[in-house]
Design an enzyme around this catalytic site. Sequence first.
Site, PDB file in Angstrom:
ATOM      1  N   ALA A  69      61.953  55.271 -29.872  1.00 54.24           N
ATOM      2  CA  ALA A  69      61.703  54.233 -28.865  1.00 54.24           C
ATOM      3  C   ALA A  69      60.238  53.837 -28.971  1.00 54.24           C
ATOM      4  CB  ALA A  69      62.014  54.784 -27.482  1.00 54.24           C
ATOM      5  N   GLY A 114      64.693  58.163 -30.569  1.00 59.34           N
ATOM      6  CA  GLY A 114      65.746  57.167 -30.373  1.00 59.34           C
ATOM      7  C   GLY A 114      66.401  56.730 -31.675  1.00 59.34           C
ATOM      8  N   GLU A 117      68.977  59.235 -32.387  1.00 55.89           N
ATOM      9  CA  GLU A 117      70.033  59.051 -31.381  1.00 55.89           C
ATOM     10  C   GLU A 117      70.945  57.873 -31.730  1.00 55.89           C
ATOM     11  OE1 GLU A 117      66.975  59.113 -28.238  1.00 55.89           O
ATOM     12  OE2 GLU A 117      68.193  60.638 -27.251  1.00 55.89           O
ATOM     13  N   GLU A 137      60.580  64.209 -28.910  1.00 57.17           N
ATOM     14  CA  GLU A 137      60.169  63.728 -27.583  1.00 57.17           C
ATOM     15  C   GLU A 137      59.297  64.712 -26.817  1.00 57.17           C
ATOM     16  OE1 GLU A 137      63.182  63.322 -28.852  1.00 57.17           O
ATOM     17  OE2 GLU A 137      63.916  61.299 -28.411  1.00 57.17           O
TER      18      GLU A 137
HETATM   19  C1  HXC Z   1      55.672  52.411 -31.347  1.00 54.00           C
HETATM   20  C2  HXC Z   1      55.306  53.092 -33.495  1.00 54.00           C
HETATM   21  C3  HXC Z   1      56.254  54.114 -33.362  1.00 54.00           C
HETATM   22  C4  HXC Z   1      56.943  54.238 -32.114  1.00 54.00           C
HETATM   23  C5  HXC Z   1      55.418  54.216 -35.346  1.00 54.00           C
HETATM   24  N1  HXC Z   1      54.805  53.186 -34.741  1.00 54.00           N
HETATM   25  N2  HXC Z   1      56.300  54.805 -34.529  1.00 54.00           N
HETATM   26  N3  HXC Z   1      55.012  52.241 -32.503  1.00 54.00           N
HETATM   27  N4  HXC Z   1      56.602  53.368 -31.149  1.00 54.00           N
HETATM   28  N5  HXC Z   1      57.890  55.154 -31.921  1.00 54.00           N
HETATM   29  C6  HXC Z   1      53.767  52.316 -35.276  1.00 54.00           C
HETATM   30  C7  HXC Z   1      52.430  53.002 -35.386  1.00 54.00           C
HETATM   31  O1  HXC Z   1      51.759  52.999 -34.148  1.00 54.00           O
HETATM   32  C8  HXC Z   1      51.733  52.139 -36.414  1.00 54.00           C
HETATM   33  O2  HXC Z   1      51.283  50.950 -35.805  1.00 54.00           O
HETATM   34  C9  HXC Z   1      52.881  51.755 -37.357  1.00 54.00           C
HETATM   35  O3  HXC Z   1      54.090  51.940 -36.612  1.00 54.00           O
HETATM   36  C10 HXC Z   1      52.950  52.637 -38.589  1.00 54.00           C
HETATM   37  O4  HXC Z   1      52.996  53.996 -38.175  1.00 54.00           O
HETATM   38  P1  HXC Z   1      51.947  55.124 -38.633  1.00 54.00           P
HETATM   39  O5  HXC Z   1      51.905  56.148 -37.581  1.00 54.00           O
HETATM   40  O6  HXC Z   1      50.656  54.501 -39.035  1.00 54.00           O
HETATM   41  O7  HXC Z   1      52.664  55.667 -39.939  1.00 54.00           O
HETATM   42  P2  HXC Z   1      52.617  57.154 -40.505  1.00 54.00           P
HETATM   43  O8  HXC Z   1      51.221  57.701 -40.470  1.00 54.00           O
HETATM   44  O9  HXC Z   1      53.287  57.088 -41.838  1.00 54.00           O
HETATM   45  O10 HXC Z   1      53.498  58.021 -39.507  1.00 54.00           O
HETATM   46  C11 HXC Z   1      54.873  57.743 -39.382  1.00 54.00           C
HETATM   47  C12 HXC Z   1      55.436  58.541 -38.157  1.00 54.00           C
HETATM   48  C13 HXC Z   1      54.549  58.273 -36.921  1.00 54.00           C
HETATM   49  C14 HXC Z   1      55.425  60.038 -38.489  1.00 54.00           C
HETATM   50  C15 HXC Z   1      56.874  58.094 -37.965  1.00 54.00           C
HETATM   51  O11 HXC Z   1      54.407  56.840 -36.781  1.00 54.00           O
HETATM   52  C16 HXC Z   1      55.130  58.814 -35.654  1.00 54.00           C
HETATM   53  O12 HXC Z   1      55.034  60.020 -35.386  1.00 54.00           O
HETATM   54  N6  HXC Z   1      55.731  57.921 -34.832  1.00 54.00           N
HETATM   55  C17 HXC Z   1      56.278  58.323 -33.545  1.00 54.00           C
HETATM   56  C18 HXC Z   1      57.581  59.091 -33.721  1.00 54.00           C
HETATM   57  C19 HXC Z   1      58.141  59.559 -32.393  1.00 54.00           C
HETATM   58  O13 HXC Z   1      57.493  60.341 -31.662  1.00 54.00           O
HETATM   59  N7  HXC Z   1      59.361  59.084 -32.031  1.00 54.00           N
HETATM   60  C20 HXC Z   1      59.986  59.423 -30.769  1.00 54.00           C
HETATM   61  C21 HXC Z   1      59.565  58.443 -29.683  1.00 54.00           C
HETATM   62  S1  HXC Z   1      60.242  58.877 -28.108  1.00 54.00           S
HETATM   63  P3  HXC Z   1      49.786  50.411 -36.031  1.00 54.00           P
HETATM   64  O14 HXC Z   1      49.715  49.211 -35.136  1.00 54.00           O
HETATM   65  O15 HXC Z   1      48.858  51.517 -35.671  1.00 54.00           O
HETATM   66  O16 HXC Z   1      49.758  50.074 -37.497  1.00 54.00           O
HETATM   67  C22 HXC Z   1      61.820  58.363 -28.165  1.00 54.00           C
HETATM   68  C23 HXC Z   1      62.570  58.511 -26.866  1.00 54.00           C
HETATM   69  C24 HXC Z   1      63.962  57.947 -26.936  1.00 54.00           C
HETATM   70  O17 HXC Z   1      62.314  57.931 -29.147  1.00 54.00           O
HETATM   71  C25 HXC Z   1      64.585  57.849 -25.568  1.00 54.00           C
HETATM   72  C26 HXC Z   1      64.014  56.794 -24.684  1.00 54.00           C
HETATM   73  C27 HXC Z   1      64.767  56.604 -23.393  1.00 54.00           C
END
Ligand code: HXC
Length: 263
Positions: A69, A114, A117, A137
């Site tokens: 998400a 997400g 999921e 998460e």
């Molecule tokens: C918003 C995101 C994002 C996310 C990546 N980006 N994941 N933006 N939400 N979930 C964005 C980054 O901010 C970045 O933007 C660009 O995408 C590229 O990502 P990087 O981090 O620079 O790439 P990298 O270093 O290769 O790392 C990849 C990654 C990392 C390991 C996937 O991005 C990461 O850990 N993302 C979050 C993963 C996560 O925690 N997902 C769960 C979310 S909670 P910029 O602008 O800086 O270039 C969830 C809850 C679901 O899903 C239920 C809700 C009700």
Amino acid sequence: MNTKFETIQLEQKGDFAVLTISREKSLNALNLQVHTELHACLSTLKNNADKLRGLILTGAGEKAFIAGADIVEMSKMSSQEAFDFATLGQQVSLLFEELPFPVIACVNGFALGGGCEMAMSCDFIYATQTAMFGQPEVKLGLIPGFGGTQRLAKLIGRNKAKELIFTGRNIKVEEAKEMGLVVKTFETKDEMLAAAVTTLTKIGMNSPLAVSVAKRVMNEGCDLTIEDGLKVEAKYFGEIFGTADMIEGTTAFLEKRKANFNN
Ligand code: HXC
């Protein structure tokens, strides 16, 4: 069918469609707009189900299926908005299950939070060698909210799911396959998408009605007790009798010819 969306793309290819999450710069993160568009798109597909025999869900680009998400958007949400966001995402996940034809998740790169999921709400998952799954998460002070606490436990078992959700660790495709989360792996995204089309084509040669009823019975029955699940199975087994597909399938066998379910 309305196929004009900004954050997703629906491309129909004959009897099948490919649905792509298209926010490549944010690694296809799911924001409110994606979910709103997915809800509209999947509702339309459900209401025009006779036009399709299968769907592939994938993410734009090579790096991510869906990296979760949208954290930027979520960080500004109130508790009520977060509840509504989770509920909308859950409704989307249910729509994948309610489509009366098979849906294959084709996972390239990250399928986190997400993203994992959404993949789990499809009928099964194909993945490339670069795929990475996880429910991270808790690292953000959150819990899964689009069905992960429920579907992951049902798919791989409660304790293995707890270990993944509590640690928030990412797993590579080999481990995901070993756990039964991933069904088949591929070297490249193109190879994976081609294999998904081949699988849907093979499934499409069977009775569409029987496939959709099998999907429904398995989705409805698998979480019941064995006795109740068997009742659901017998009910639909009875109902399918006398249908055009059942008559064609059994007649073709008796006449030693291939069944033609395309009428
Ligand atoms: C918003 C995101 C994002 C996310 C990546 N980006 N994941 N933006 N939400 N979930 C964005 C980054 O901010 C970045 O933007 C660009 O995408 C590229 O990502 P990087 O981090 O620079 O790439 P990298 O270093 O290769 O790392 C990849 C990654 C990392 C390991 C996937 O991005 C990461 O850990 N993302 C979050 C993963 C996560 O925690 N997902 C769960 C979310 S909670 P910029 O602008 O800086 O270039 C969830 C809850 C679901 O899903 C239920 C809700 C009700």
